[in-house]
Each structure stands twice: as C-alpha cells, then as structure tokens.
Design a protein around this motif. Structure first.
Motif, PDB file in Angstrom:
ATOM      1  N   VAL A  72      38.551  27.628  37.690  1.00 17.63           N
ATOM      2  CA  VAL A  72      37.187  27.270  38.086  1.00 17.63           C
ATOM      3  C   VAL A  72      37.194  26.525  39.417  1.00 17.63           C
ATOM      4  O   VAL A  72      36.358  26.778  40.297  1.00 17.63           O
ATOM      5  N   TYR A 120      26.773  31.113  37.929  1.00 12.44           N
ATOM      6  CA  TYR A 120      27.052  29.937  38.745  1.00 12.44           C
ATOM      7  C   TYR A 120      26.925  30.250  40.230  1.00 12.44           C
ATOM      8  O   TYR A 120      26.352  29.456  40.986  1.00 12.44           O
ATOM      9  N   PRO A 158      30.543  33.152  35.762  1.00  8.89           N
ATOM     10  CA  PRO A 158      30.765  32.970  37.204  1.00  8.89           C
ATOM     11  C   PRO A 158      29.652  33.564  38.050  1.00  8.89           C
ATOM     12  O   PRO A 158      29.312  33.005  39.102  1.00  8.89           O
ATOM     13  N   PHE A 216      34.954  29.976  33.240  1.00  6.76           N
ATOM     14  CA  PHE A 216      33.621  29.455  33.567  1.00  6.76           C
ATOM     15  C   PHE A 216      32.823  29.154  32.308  1.00  6.76           C
ATOM     16  O   PHE A 216      32.096  28.152  32.243  1.00  6.76           O
TER      17      PHE A 216
END
Length: 321
Positions: A212, A258, A255, A247
């Motif tokens: 991450v 995000y 991901p 994630f």
C-alpha cells in the motif's frame, strides 16, 4: 507563558489538516458525503492539547513538526481504523515524533485526543526527575495500555481543554499555567513509560502495508498521468490480487477507489485555492476526461458539485467559534 484557545470547524478534510499548523500532514477524504469536522485546541507554553473529530473516514499522513513528541488517545467510531498497519478498535494510545512519518486511517466519528510537547521541555523535565543522565523514552507507533490508563489520560486532556473553555481568570496566573504544563508533560512521559510497544506486524500484514505504501507513493508521484491497475502492479512489482487484498485490509477500499478518491481530493484542493481556473481544466489535469462522470463522482464523494465548491471557496476558511 502564552495561553491560547481556539475552536475551529471545517467543511473539508484538507482544511481540517491546515487547522493544526504544528503538524505537517495531508488529509484525504475516503468515505462519501459532506465533510464536517472540528478541532478544539489549547496552547500553553511548550504544550499543545487538541481534540479532533470528523464525520467521514479520512486518510491522515505526515508528521508532527519542530522536534516535538505527541501521544494521542484514539477512540474509533463504529468501524475500526488503522495506524501504521495495525488495526485500531475501541480506545488505543499512539505516539509519534518529528523524526518519523505516520499513516492513520481514521474511520468516521473517530475522536483523536492528543497532547504534543516540545522535546526540549521534556528533556529538561527528565533531567530534573532522573538526573543529567536521564533520557527520553523511545516513541513507539502503538502502545498497549490498560483501559484505566487510557481513561485517566483522556480525563486529564479533557480537563485541560475544559479549563480553556472556562472563565478567563482560571489560568491567568503564571504559577497555574506552569503547573498545568508540568502535569501534562508528566502525563505524556508516564504514558510512554507505562505502555508496552505493540510488537512488529506479522509478515503478511507488514507485506501488505509495504504494498500500500509503495502504491500510494507511486500514485501521488504520477497522479496527473493515466494510471491503470496493470501499470501500477508492474511499477511496484506485485500482482493484481495482492494489490487488491492489501488495499482492502489496510485502507478498507479497493486500489481503484482509492486512486479516484485521491485525485478527487486533489481537484477539490485546487478548486478551493485557485478560483480562476475553469473547473473542466482542473479536472482534466487530474485525469478526469469525462465531464459528467467527473461531476457525478465528485458529488458522490463530497456531497456537492464542483461548481458549489468553487462558488463557496471564499467562505471556506476555518471558522473560529
């Protein structure tokens, strides 16, 4: 010795981060909805006490500035949070210093009750109590502390903030201010010495945190470029499945989600700071080429259209209560 109190409200995650100038940090809103946050802060001599709340999940990353040490009581909301890859649930104590960066996923309605002290003042106190050979305790990321110790620490910090909200003459005398500073410094040192550092992350959890961290670093460095998941996997040397799992465990989102949230937060920050640039140009710079989809995604995350952010930018300064 100064004695200053402020209560600030924020309608934006970045605005809330900026309301704590002793901290070099970045906030990104991750959950959907209008942001409402507040910071109640007291400064007295070398000490800063504050309580922070927000109604949305926020990614916080950065460090405390200027050779300071901070110990905070984190009370999570309905959902758990994450600090340095460790799961946060209920009440827990965390410690940070200006020598190292932290990363915290604060779930919606999390309360952060923090005490920050200048290291020089702490060293002076340690020398008085333990002699010239005394040393500051190390600052771990996460401490195992009893419920009773958490409750006592929270009561002391709330009492200090309560003093600031009370009659102005309560702490008008230098002697009272000095005793308040001394009590708070002793509480910070006591918290660091009484708690036991949480052990290292399990290998699998540590690996996912590294994934991450590398992915976020790459995303931020290439935020204005077109980033697809295969490109991201290749850049950081991991598989799609490992990236997804990392994630979902550390950030509680995918991901892709995000990356979109990170870019939308960048757009929002620029719209609030640069009121001259057209909204479409700002969005395009951050990779949003489809105007209607961009507007829909923006409203879904922040609870308002980008045009509303732009028109209200002039009134989006932290409001002193």
């Amino acid at each position: 010795m100064n004695f200053d109190h402020s209560h600030k409200r924020a309608r934006d995650a970045a605005e809330q981060a900026a309301s704590l100038p002793d901290w070099d940090q970045r906030y990104e809103q991750l959950s959907a909805g209008r942001f409402e946050g507040e910071v109640d802060e007291l400064r007295v001599g070398p000490v800063q006490v504050f309580v922070e709340r927000a109604n949305q999940t926020v990614m916080q990353a950065g460090r405390v500035r200027a050779n300071r040490i901070s110990v905070a009581l984190v009370r999570t909301g309905r959902s758990p949070g994450w600090f340095g890859g460790h799961r946060l649930q209920g009440e827990q104590i965390i410690g940070v210093s200006s020598q190292g960066e932290f990363d915290l996923v604060a779930s919606a309605d999390t309360q952060i009750l923090a005490l920050s002290v200048d290291q020089a003042a702490l060293r002076e106190l340690v020398a008085q109590m333990d002699g010239p050979e005394g040393e500051l305790p190390p600052v771990p990321l996460l401490l195992n502390v009893s419920r009773a110790a958490c409750a006592e620490y929270g009561r002391l910090l709330n009492a200090a903030l309560g003093l600031a909200r009370g009659p102005a003459d309560i702490c008008a005398h230098p002697a009272s201010r000095r005793m308040l500073v001394l009590s708070l410094c002793e509480a910070l040192l006591g918290g660091l010495r009484s708690g036991k550092p949480v052990g290292a992350l399990p290998a699998s959890a540590a690996s996912r945190r590294r994934i991450v961290a590398r992915a976020r670093q790459y995303m931020q460095a290439h935020a204005q470029e077109v980033i697809a998941v295969p490109d991201l996997c290749q850049a950081i040397g991991t598989s799609r499945r490992a990236l997804q799992y990392a994630f979902e465990e550390v950030m509680q989102i995918s991901p892709v989600t995000y990356l979109r949230a990170m870019r939308l937060n960048q757009v929002r920050s620029e719209l609030r700071q640069n009121r001259a640039a057209p909204v479409g140009d700002v969005a395009a710079r951050w990779g949003f080429w489809h105007p209607s989809r961009f507007a829909s995604d923006y409203k879904a995350l922040f609870g308002e259209l980008p045009s509303a952010t732009r028109s209200a930018a002039a009134s989006r300064q932290p409001q002193a209560a």
